[in-house]
Motif scaffolding. Structure first.
Motif, PDB file in Angstrom:
ATOM      1  N   MET A   1       1.030  -1.203  -0.106  1.00 35.52           N
ATOM      2  CA  MET A   1      -0.127  -0.101  -0.016  1.00 35.52           C
ATOM      3  C   MET A   1       0.837   1.322   0.012  1.00 35.52           C
ATOM      4  N   LYS A   2       1.834   1.250   0.778  1.00 41.18           N
ATOM      5  CA  LYS A   2       2.801   2.429   0.808  1.00 41.18           C
ATOM      6  C   LYS A   2       3.361   2.614  -0.556  1.00 41.18           C
ATOM      7  N   ALA A   3       3.840   1.733  -1.512  1.00 41.62           N
ATOM      8  CA  ALA A   3       4.500   1.646  -2.700  1.00 41.62           C
ATOM      9  C   ALA A   3       3.464   2.506  -3.595  1.00 41.62           C
ATOM     10  N   LEU A   4       2.210   2.173  -3.527  1.00 40.37           N
ATOM     11  CA  LEU A   4       0.938   2.709  -4.340  1.00 40.37           C
ATOM     12  C   LEU A   4       0.788   4.467  -3.864  1.00 40.37           C
ATOM     13  N   HIS A   5       0.799   4.317  -2.698  1.00 40.95           N
ATOM     14  CA  HIS A   5       0.123   5.912  -1.818  1.00 40.95           C
ATOM     15  C   HIS A   5       1.181   6.237  -0.771  1.00 40.95           C
ATOM     16  N   GLY A   6       2.265   7.025  -1.205  1.00 44.48           N
ATOM     17  CA  GLY A   6       3.244   7.008  -0.235  1.00 44.48           C
ATOM     18  C   GLY A   6       3.072   8.101   1.043  1.00 44.48           C
TER      19      GLY A   6
ATOM     20  N   VAL B   1       0.439   7.372   2.845  1.00 37.49           N
ATOM     21  CA  VAL B   1      -0.512   6.517   3.844  1.00 37.49           C
ATOM     22  C   VAL B   1       0.523   6.195   4.992  1.00 37.49           C
ATOM     23  N   SER B   2      -0.447   5.815   6.072  1.00 37.73           N
ATOM     24  CA  SER B   2       0.277   5.457   7.388  1.00 37.73           C
ATOM     25  C   SER B   2      -0.510   4.177   7.594  1.00 37.73           C
ATOM     26  N   ILE B   3       0.135   3.248   7.957  1.00 41.33           N
ATOM     27  CA  ILE B   3      -0.233   1.753   8.278  1.00 41.33           C
ATOM     28  C   ILE B   3      -0.200   1.702   9.832  1.00 41.33           C
ATOM     29  N   VAL B   4      -1.456   1.372  10.537  1.00 41.32           N
ATOM     30  CA  VAL B   4      -1.790   1.332  12.007  1.00 41.32           C
ATOM     31  C   VAL B   4      -1.916  -0.054  12.257  1.00 41.32           C
TER      32      VAL B   4
END
Length: 69
Positions: free
Chosen positions: A1-6, A8-11
């Motif tokens: 997901m980070k690769a597609l939308h830099g 974003v934060s993942i919790v």
């Protein structure tokens, strides 16, 4: 997901936080990758976001019954 939308934060709890409109707004979504489904948990301003716990905030089911006046 980070690769597609830099931005974003993942919790915890499979939740992803999206920065919207130059970080003026935040959207918290719960992602179920096995079912390829996303559920909006919370949306609000950055100021409101600073007051919540992103990993535990629950979806407000009252909005499902909201009727405009």
């Amino acid at each position: 997901m980070k690769a597609l939308h830099g931005s974003v934060s993942i919790v915890r709890n499979n939740r992803i936080i999206f920065n919207i409109k130059g970080n003026d707004y935040r959207l918290i979504a719960s992602i179920n990758f096995k079912q390829a489904a996303a559920y909006v948990i919370w949306f609000g301003t950055h100021k409101e976001y600073d007051k919540i716990n992103t990993a535990t905030i629950a979806f407000d089911t009252k909005i499902l019954n909201y009727k405009a006046k």
